[in-house]
Scaffold this motif. Structure first.
Motif, PDB file in Angstrom:
ATOM      1  N   UNK A 145      14.023   5.042   9.714  1.00 29.64           N
ATOM      2  CA  UNK A 145      14.210   3.750   9.071  1.00 29.64           C
ATOM      3  C   UNK A 145      13.053   2.808   9.402  1.00 29.64           C
ATOM      4  N   UNK A 146      12.813   1.850   8.522  1.00 28.65           N
ATOM      5  CA  UNK A 146      11.742   0.877   8.743  1.00 28.65           C
ATOM      6  C   UNK A 146      12.317  -0.387   9.379  1.00 28.65           C
ATOM      7  N   UNK A 159       4.989 -13.782  10.362  1.00 26.76           N
ATOM      8  CA  UNK A 159       4.019 -14.602  11.083  1.00 26.76           C
ATOM      9  C   UNK A 159       3.602 -14.002  12.423  1.00 26.76           C
ATOM     10  N   UNK A 160       4.538 -13.320  13.112  1.00 27.39           N
ATOM     11  CA  UNK A 160       4.234 -12.837  14.460  1.00 27.39           C
ATOM     12  C   UNK A 160       4.351 -11.327  14.607  1.00 27.39           C
ATOM     13  N   UNK A 161       4.725 -10.637  13.535  1.00 21.75           N
ATOM     14  CA  UNK A 161       4.811  -9.167  13.546  1.00 21.75           C
ATOM     15  C   UNK A 161       5.754  -8.658  14.638  1.00 21.75           C
ATOM     16  N   UNK A 162       6.889  -9.362  14.787  1.00 22.28           N
ATOM     17  CA  UNK A 162       7.885  -8.983  15.785  1.00 22.28           C
ATOM     18  C   UNK A 162       9.163  -8.547  15.078  1.00 22.28           C
ATOM     19  N   UNK A 163       9.871  -7.560  15.613  1.00 20.25           N
ATOM     20  CA  UNK A 163      11.078  -7.060  14.946  1.00 20.25           C
ATOM     21  C   UNK A 163      12.206  -8.088  14.957  1.00 20.25           C
ATOM     22  N   UNK A 164      12.915  -8.146  13.844  1.00 21.68           N
ATOM     23  CA  UNK A 164      14.062  -9.044  13.730  1.00 21.68           C
ATOM     24  C   UNK A 164      15.345  -8.376  14.204  1.00 21.68           C
ATOM     25  N   UNK A 165      15.286  -7.064  14.436  1.00 18.55           N
ATOM     26  CA  UNK A 165      16.481  -6.304  14.785  1.00 18.55           C
ATOM     27  C   UNK A 165      17.150  -5.668  13.584  1.00 18.55           C
ATOM     28  N   UNK A 166      16.625  -5.977  12.391  1.00 17.57           N
ATOM     29  CA  UNK A 166      17.192  -5.439  11.155  1.00 17.57           C
ATOM     30  C   UNK A 166      16.277  -4.357  10.582  1.00 17.57           C
ATOM     31  N   UNK A 167      16.832  -3.582   9.669  1.00 16.64           N
ATOM     32  CA  UNK A 167      16.053  -2.586   8.958  1.00 16.64           C
ATOM     33  C   UNK A 167      15.789  -3.040   7.528  1.00 16.64           C
ATOM     34  N   UNK A 168      14.704  -2.513   6.946  1.00 23.38           N
ATOM     35  CA  UNK A 168      14.382  -2.756   5.546  1.00 23.38           C
ATOM     36  C   UNK A 168      14.531  -1.456   4.768  1.00 23.38           C
ATOM     37  N   UNK A 169      14.910  -1.578   3.508  1.00 24.46           N
ATOM     38  CA  UNK A 169      15.019  -0.395   2.671  1.00 24.46           C
ATOM     39  C   UNK A 169      13.641   0.220   2.458  1.00 24.46           C
ATOM     40  N   UNK A 170      13.568   1.536   2.539  1.00 22.10           N
ATOM     41  CA  UNK A 170      12.293   2.210   2.316  1.00 22.10           C
ATOM     42  C   UNK A 170      11.889   2.112   0.850  1.00 22.10           C
ATOM     43  N   UNK A 171      10.582   1.928   0.625  1.00 20.72           N
ATOM     44  CA  UNK A 171      10.057   1.972  -0.740  1.00 20.72           C
ATOM     45  C   UNK A 171       9.972   3.424  -1.197  1.00 20.72           C
ATOM     46  N   UNK A 172       9.689   3.619  -2.477  1.00 24.05           N
ATOM     47  CA  UNK A 172       9.532   4.979  -2.999  1.00 24.05           C
ATOM     48  C   UNK A 172       8.389   5.702  -2.295  1.00 24.05           C
ATOM     49  N   UNK A 187       1.027  -1.816   8.253  1.00 21.01           N
ATOM     50  CA  UNK A 187       1.112  -2.142   9.680  1.00 21.01           C
ATOM     51  C   UNK A 187       2.612  -2.122   9.960  1.00 21.01           C
ATOM     52  N   UNK A 188       3.196  -0.935   9.773  1.00 16.28           N
ATOM     53  CA  UNK A 188       4.641  -0.774   9.648  1.00 16.28           C
ATOM     54  C   UNK A 188       5.224  -0.034  10.840  1.00 16.28           C
ATOM     55  N   UNK A 189       6.455  -0.385  11.160  1.00 13.48           N
ATOM     56  CA  UNK A 189       7.132   0.148  12.335  1.00 13.48           C
ATOM     57  C   UNK A 189       8.403   0.868  11.890  1.00 13.48           C
TER      58      UNK A 189
END
Length: 331
Positions: free
Chosen positions: A204-205, A211-224, A242-244
């Motif tokens: 998962x992403x 602004x600070x490139x810090x994790x929010x604790x949430x996930x984002x849906x993957x793109x195609x 620049x993805x985690x």
């Protein structure tokens, strides 16, 4: 296998230990972060890692983060330089002005020592180590005593890396680490970046603040494209990355595979399943190289309120070891 040897020499004027084994050669720079700066197939002309040329050496020494295999300890970003651990908060220097964070720790710029090097009938090897105690400059920020060892072995099966961390002190220490491995695309002469497809065992992403490139604790849906990244593969520079991500082993393995469709070869970077996170950075989608970074911990893990096992936030008790092996090879 012929011509198996290890010897002290130089790489662009810097002291290096060179390994040679058949078609392969590699070099480690102990004085600059213990960085394995090159891995090459001399018969095919392949250069698998992003190497600094003579004109780049000064910039590389100033910031040895995007060439070879730099060791990040602790890796990636820490909010305001704060590092809460075991009831105390330590303060790391804020060295990324645009985000106000600490970035990448201390070991990739430090001098390491050569412990041993040599060769046998089928492999050549070198072991470099760094010992941190109250005499080391980084101790003022993270006052823990520990030893990190890297052993690189070169043979018919490519390049293997054995990493060992030992707690030399008498208190629980954080064990947060990554490699900012810089892979060439293209690595083959006569090929272009467009000939390449990359596959990584991402899960998962993680959502990162803009602004600070810090994790929010949430996930984002993957793109195609990201679904393709963990599936059939995708052009490594399809967009700025620049993805985690979390790591999700496939077929029992955690790895990156980079296929040159023109040359018909695939470079495999098998990092082991102890790395629970991936960072993928491609220099603003600039063709030439990208960094699939195996990482123990989530970015800013000490300040993220999620279960420690989920975010790779763990420590070593006094006298404990942590060990993992990786391999880079062609199939």
């Amino acid at each position: 296998m012929t011509s198996i040897t290890a010897f002290e020499g130089h790489y662009e004027g810097e002291a290096a230990v060179w390994l040679k084994a058949g078609r392969y050669e590699a070099a480690v720079l102990p004085g600059i972060g213990g960085n394995l700066i090159c891995f090459r197939d001399t018969e095919s002309g392949y250069r698998f890692l992003h190497e600094p040329g003579a004109e780049e050496m000064e910039a590389f020494k100033e910031n040895p983060g995007i060439h070879g295999i730099p060791v990040l300890f602790p890796p990636n970003r820490y909010e305001d330089g704060e590092f809460p651990w075991n009831g105390q908060t330590y303060h790391l220097p804020v060295n990324e002005a645009k985000t106000g964070n600490h970035l990448h720790g201390f070991l990739h710029t430090a001098a390491w020592e050569v412990e041993e090097f040599g060769s046998g009938t089928s492999e050549s090897f070198v072991t470099v180590a760094i010992k941190v105690d109250e005499n080391h400059p980084s101790y003022q920020y993270l006052p823990f005593k520990y030893t990190v060892k890297l052993r690189y072995t070169l043979g018919e099966g490519g390049l293997s890396q054995q990493l060992l961390v030992h707690n030399d002190g008498d208190v629980l220490m954080p064990c947060l680490l990554a490699f900012h491995t810089a892979i060439n695309a293209p690595f083959a002469p006569g090929s272009s970046a467009q000939d390449y497809r990359v596959k990584v065992t991402i899960g998962e992403r993680w959502e990162l603040s803009s602004d600070r490139m810090l994790p929010t604790g949430k996930f984002q849906e993957l793109t195609a494209d990201e679904v393709a990244l963990r599936g059939e593969g995708v052009y490594p520079f399809y967009a700025s990355m620049d993805n985690h991500y979390t790591a999700a082993a496939q077929n029992g393995r955690n790895r990156m595979e980079l296929t040159d469709r023109k040359a018909g070869v695939t470079l495999v970077y098998d990092v082991g399943t102890s790395y629970k996170q991936w960072m993928i950075w491609n220099n603003g989608a600039t063709e030439g190289f990208f960094c699939p970074e195996p990482q123990i911990n989530l970015v800013n893990a000490p300040k993220v309120d999620l279960p420690a096992d989920d975010i790779g936030l763990f420590g070593l008790e006094p006298g404990e070891y942590w060990e993992e092996s990786s391999r880079i090879y062609v199939k």
